[in-house]
Design a protein around this motif. Structure first.
Motif, PDB file in Angstrom:
ATOM      1  N   CYS A   1      41.656 113.874  33.102  1.00 26.37           N
ATOM      2  CA  CYS A   1      41.834 112.737  31.944  1.00 26.37           C
ATOM      3  C   CYS A   1      41.040 111.518  32.451  1.00 26.37           C
ATOM      4  O   CYS A   1      41.460 111.308  33.433  1.00 26.37           O
ATOM      5  CB  CYS A   1      43.298 112.832  31.665  1.00 26.37           C
ATOM      6  SG  CYS A   1      43.812 111.465  30.445  1.00 26.37           S
ATOM      7  N   GLU A   2      40.291 111.028  31.550  1.00 25.62           N
ATOM      8  CA  GLU A   2      39.470 109.900  32.034  1.00 25.62           C
ATOM      9  C   GLU A   2      40.221 108.605  32.157  1.00 25.62           C
ATOM     10  O   GLU A   2      39.803 107.846  33.100  1.00 25.62           O
ATOM     11  CB  GLU A   2      38.248 109.886  31.151  1.00 25.62           C
ATOM     12  CG  GLU A   2      37.347 111.125  31.210  1.00 25.62           C
ATOM     13  CD  GLU A   2      36.158 111.026  30.168  1.00 25.62           C
ATOM     14  OE1 GLU A   2      36.051 109.644  29.898  1.00 25.62           O
ATOM     15  OE2 GLU A   2      35.141 111.697  30.120  1.00 25.62           O
ATOM     16  N   VAL A   3      41.465 108.567  31.615  1.00 25.78           N
ATOM     17  CA  VAL A   3      42.088 107.375  31.459  1.00 25.78           C
ATOM     18  C   VAL A   3      43.447 107.587  32.573  1.00 25.78           C
ATOM     19  O   VAL A   3      43.604 108.582  32.676  1.00 25.78           O
ATOM     20  CB  VAL A   3      42.813 106.938  30.374  1.00 25.78           C
ATOM     21  CG1 VAL A   3      41.574 106.742  29.334  1.00 25.78           C
ATOM     22  CG2 VAL A   3      43.549 107.748  29.508  1.00 25.78           C
ATOM     23  N   PRO A   4      43.724 106.436  32.999  1.00 27.52           N
ATOM     24  CA  PRO A   4      45.002 106.642  34.097  1.00 27.52           C
ATOM     25  C   PRO A   4      46.089 107.027  33.098  1.00 27.52           C
ATOM     26  O   PRO A   4      46.517 106.587  32.064  1.00 27.52           O
ATOM     27  CB  PRO A   4      45.232 105.060  34.581  1.00 27.52           C
ATOM     28  CG  PRO A   4      43.864 104.615  34.507  1.00 27.52           C
ATOM     29  CD  PRO A   4      43.172 105.037  33.127  1.00 27.52           C
ATOM     30  N   VAL A   5      47.133 107.874  33.855  1.00 22.69           N
ATOM     31  CA  VAL A   5      48.189 108.237  33.184  1.00 22.69           C
ATOM     32  C   VAL A   5      49.348 108.059  33.941  1.00 22.69           C
ATOM     33  O   VAL A   5      49.507 108.244  35.312  1.00 22.69           O
ATOM     34  CB  VAL A   5      48.192 110.123  33.251  1.00 22.69           C
ATOM     35  CG1 VAL A   5      49.539 110.267  32.425  1.00 22.69           C
ATOM     36  CG2 VAL A   5      46.946 110.401  32.191  1.00 22.69           C
ATOM     37  N   ILE A   6      50.308 107.306  33.284  1.00 24.56           N
ATOM     38  CA  ILE A   6      51.643 106.749  34.085  1.00 24.56           C
ATOM     39  C   ILE A   6      52.862 107.440  33.739  1.00 24.56           C
ATOM     40  O   ILE A   6      52.944 107.515  32.756  1.00 24.56           O
ATOM     41  CB  ILE A   6      51.829 105.334  33.789  1.00 24.56           C
ATOM     42  CG1 ILE A   6      50.386 104.445  34.422  1.00 24.56           C
ATOM     43  CG2 ILE A   6      52.819 104.808  34.582  1.00 24.56           C
ATOM     44  CD1 ILE A   6      50.288 103.126  33.570  1.00 24.56           C
ATOM     45  N   ALA A   7      53.282 108.140  34.573  1.00 29.25           N
ATOM     46  CA  ALA A   7      54.610 108.795  34.475  1.00 29.25           C
ATOM     47  C   ALA A   7      56.101 107.835  34.292  1.00 29.25           C
ATOM     48  O   ALA A   7      56.000 107.334  35.414  1.00 29.25           O
ATOM     49  CB  ALA A   7      54.898 109.985  35.442  1.00 29.25           C
ATOM     50  N   ALA A   8      56.394 107.726  33.316  1.00 28.74           N
ATOM     51  CA  ALA A   8      57.850 107.118  33.169  1.00 28.74           C
ATOM     52  C   ALA A   8      58.980 108.424  33.314  1.00 28.74           C
ATOM     53  O   ALA A   8      59.434 109.134  32.383  1.00 28.74           O
ATOM     54  CB  ALA A   8      57.912 106.519  31.878  1.00 28.74           C
ATOM     55  N   VAL A   9      59.226 108.338  34.560  1.00 32.05           N
ATOM     56  CA  VAL A   9      60.331 109.351  34.878  1.00 32.05           C
ATOM     57  C   VAL A   9      61.676 109.183  34.605  1.00 32.05           C
ATOM     58  O   VAL A   9      62.362 108.575  35.242  1.00 32.05           O
ATOM     59  CB  VAL A   9      60.188 109.959  36.189  1.00 32.05           C
ATOM     60  CG1 VAL A   9      60.977 111.257  36.578  1.00 32.05           C
ATOM     61  CG2 VAL A   9      58.724 110.351  36.537  1.00 32.05           C
ATOM     62  N   ASN A  10      62.147 109.652  33.265  1.00 27.54           N
ATOM     63  CA  ASN A  10      63.320 109.230  32.818  1.00 27.54           C
ATOM     64  C   ASN A  10      64.648 109.769  33.440  1.00 27.54           C
ATOM     65  O   ASN A  10      65.813 109.622  33.169  1.00 27.54           O
ATOM     66  CB  ASN A  10      63.350 109.207  31.232  1.00 27.54           C
ATOM     67  CG  ASN A  10      63.039 110.678  30.772  1.00 27.54           C
ATOM     68  OD1 ASN A  10      61.995 110.956  31.045  1.00 27.54           O
ATOM     69  ND2 ASN A  10      64.082 111.310  30.203  1.00 27.54           N
ATOM     70  N   GLY A  11      64.457 111.097  34.138  1.00 23.25           N
ATOM     71  CA  GLY A  11      65.545 111.759  34.527  1.00 23.25           C
ATOM     72  C   GLY A  11      65.109 112.894  35.544  1.00 23.25           C
ATOM     73  O   GLY A  11      64.099 112.799  35.751  1.00 23.25           O
ATOM     74  N   PRO A  12      65.789 113.894  35.652  1.00 23.36           N
ATOM     75  CA  PRO A  12      65.290 114.899  36.595  1.00 23.36           C
ATOM     76  C   PRO A  12      63.915 115.449  36.328  1.00 23.36           C
ATOM     77  O   PRO A  12      63.495 115.721  35.082  1.00 23.36           O
ATOM     78  CB  PRO A  12      66.105 116.212  36.529  1.00 23.36           C
ATOM     79  CG  PRO A  12      67.596 115.443  35.944  1.00 23.36           C
ATOM     80  CD  PRO A  12      67.080 114.319  35.051  1.00 23.36           C
ATOM     81  N   ALA A  13      63.265 115.598  37.429  1.00 25.11           N
ATOM     82  CA  ALA A  13      61.718 116.254  37.317  1.00 25.11           C
ATOM     83  C   ALA A  13      61.825 117.187  38.378  1.00 25.11           C
ATOM     84  O   ALA A  13      61.815 117.146  39.691  1.00 25.11           O
ATOM     85  CB  ALA A  13      60.897 114.994  37.769  1.00 25.11           C
ATOM     86  N   VAL A  14      61.950 118.643  37.895  1.00 24.96           N
ATOM     87  CA  VAL A  14      62.449 119.920  38.674  1.00 24.96           C
ATOM     88  C   VAL A  14      61.311 120.765  38.728  1.00 24.96           C
ATOM     89  O   VAL A  14      60.671 121.068  37.659  1.00 24.96           O
ATOM     90  CB  VAL A  14      63.639 120.343  38.247  1.00 24.96           C
ATOM     91  CG1 VAL A  14      64.090 121.618  39.155  1.00 24.96           C
ATOM     92  CG2 VAL A  14      64.583 119.173  38.519  1.00 24.96           C
ATOM     93  N   GLY A  15      60.914 121.261  39.621  1.00 29.55           N
ATOM     94  CA  GLY A  15      59.909 122.244  39.834  1.00 29.55           C
ATOM     95  C   GLY A  15      58.608 121.763  39.336  1.00 29.55           C
ATOM     96  O   GLY A  15      57.944 120.932  39.731  1.00 29.55           O
ATOM     97  N   ALA A  16      58.081 122.532  38.118  1.00 31.07           N
ATOM     98  CA  ALA A  16      56.713 122.212  37.667  1.00 31.07           C
ATOM     99  C   ALA A  16      56.958 120.843  36.992  1.00 31.07           C
ATOM    100  O   ALA A  16      55.890 120.039  36.876  1.00 31.07           O
ATOM    101  CB  ALA A  16      56.400 123.228  36.517  1.00 31.07           C
ATOM    102  N   GLY A  17      58.224 120.283  36.609  1.00 31.80           N
ATOM    103  CA  GLY A  17      58.176 119.074  36.214  1.00 31.80           C
ATOM    104  C   GLY A  17      58.089 117.994  37.268  1.00 31.80           C
ATOM    105  O   GLY A  17      57.268 116.968  36.987  1.00 31.80           O
ATOM    106  N   CYS A  18      58.401 118.067  38.306  1.00 32.54           N
ATOM    107  CA  CYS A  18      58.127 117.473  39.536  1.00 32.54           C
ATOM    108  C   CYS A  18      56.586 117.249  39.635  1.00 32.54           C
ATOM    109  O   CYS A  18      55.976 116.333  39.829  1.00 32.54           O
ATOM    110  CB  CYS A  18      58.895 118.070  40.663  1.00 32.54           C
ATOM    111  SG  CYS A  18      58.466 117.038  42.364  1.00 32.54           S
ATOM    112  N   ASP A  19      55.971 118.557  39.637  1.00 29.10           N
ATOM    113  CA  ASP A  19      54.753 118.297  39.670  1.00 29.10           C
ATOM    114  C   ASP A  19      53.820 117.744  38.799  1.00 29.10           C
ATOM    115  O   ASP A  19      52.898 117.159  38.747  1.00 29.10           O
ATOM    116  CB  ASP A  19      54.128 119.990  39.782  1.00 29.10           C
ATOM    117  CG  ASP A  19      54.543 120.962  41.050  1.00 29.10           C
ATOM    118  OD1 ASP A  19      54.909 119.796  42.027  1.00 29.10           O
ATOM    119  OD2 ASP A  19      54.522 121.842  41.169  1.00 29.10           O
ATOM    120  N   LEU A  20      54.526 117.736  37.489  1.00 29.19           N
ATOM    121  CA  LEU A  20      53.935 117.129  36.256  1.00 29.19           C
ATOM    122  C   LEU A  20      53.748 115.553  36.437  1.00 29.19           C
ATOM    123  O   LEU A  20      52.843 114.980  36.337  1.00 29.19           O
ATOM    124  CB  LEU A  20      54.662 117.515  34.927  1.00 29.19           C
ATOM    125  CG  LEU A  20      54.130 116.771  33.591  1.00 29.19           C
ATOM    126  CD1 LEU A  20      52.833 117.091  33.365  1.00 29.19           C
ATOM    127  CD2 LEU A  20      55.141 116.852  32.607  1.00 29.19           C
TER     128      LEU A  20
END
Length: 267
Positions: A103-122
């Motif tokens: 992805c050519e533009v910066p991506v900012i994760a707004a982690v609103n709750g649990p980030a588990v497994g592949a969600g953590c990796d995302l």
């Protein structure tokens, strides 16, 4: 703009992508979500008007990662022979880290709750991360008797170093938002009601800059992870020559001299 799996909103050169499967805690292993994320990256790469992206989740979770119900039932990408499973990963969820990496533009994760497994990796696939005080991160694959199948071992090591990555990947234990901030896994922690504002403010700090220079700077940061200094210097020289000939560079110099904000067009 909407998609069944992904909601998309745009304001002031910043897109907000919302994983939109809240009833199942926003898994990213289903084909609809894979397609939606990959298609959106392609669209942003082709659209110079987009200068940053905020990625978040609907409901109480950021993402539960893989669809555990499908895993139990050996359905979808979790079904079939070992060869079919391998191919399912390669043609399915593994497309997401490839897409976000490019992805050519910066991506900012707004982690609103649990980030588990592949969600953590995302979350770690993103360039920057803002976490709610209600968020936690868990590289929990080993607790289900599997391994990070989406590049998590590579992603975490790059983000927080080998020792912390090993602790997360080998124990599967939760890391709180405050601990994630201490480890450098996230850039900021915000109260739940302030999370999107904080993430969009960070995106705005990116988007206010000349877009071509931001895209090229991100590319250099990506390339620095595997190139030698000599090869990166060559690439930097070539990109810098392009940057010096943009209208935005001349506008940035004028704005600097006149002590005003720049007005950038992407040219």
């Amino acid at each position: 703009m909407t998609d069944t799996a992904l909601l998309v909103d745009r304001a002031d050169h910043v897109e907000t992508w919302t994983l939109n499967l809240p009833d199942s805690r926003n898994p990213i292993s289903d084909s609809a979500m894979v397609e939606a994320l990959c298609d959106r990256v392609d669209a942003v790469n082709a659209d110079p008007d987009v200068r940053a992206v905020v990625l978040t989740g609907a409901g109480t979770a950021f993402s539960a990662g893989g669809n555990v119900k499908n895993m139990v039932e050996r359905h979808g990408m979790f079904g079939g022979s070992p060869y079919e499973l391998r191919d399912g990963y390669r043609r399915g969820i593994q497309r997401i880290p490839r897409a976000l990496y490019h992805c050519e533009v910066p991506v900012i994760a707004a982690v609103n709750g649990p980030a588990v497994g592949a969600g953590c990796d995302l979350a770690v696939m993103c360039d920057l991360r803002v976490a709610s005080t209600r968020a936690f991160f868990a590289e929990s694959f080993v607790q289900l008797g599997i391994i990070p199948g989406d590049g998590g071992a590579w992603l975490l090591t790059k983000a927080i170093g080998p020792a912390r990555a090993a602790e997360m990947a080998l124990t599967g234990d939760r890391v709180t938002a405050e601990q994630a901030l201490e480890w450098g896994l996230v850039n900021q922690v915000a109260e739940p009601d302030d999370l999107l504002d904080a993430a969009r403010a960070l995106a705005g700090r990116v988007a206010k800059n000349p877009p071509h220079s931001v895209r090229m700077a991100k590319k250099l940061l990506r390339e620095s992870q595997h190139q030698s200094l000599e090869s990166l210097l060559e690439l930097s020289a070539a990109m810098q020559a392009l940057a010096h000939h943009t209208e935005d560079h001349r506008e940035a110099l004028a704005a600097f001299g006149e002590k005003r904000a720049g007005d950038y067009t992407g040219r």
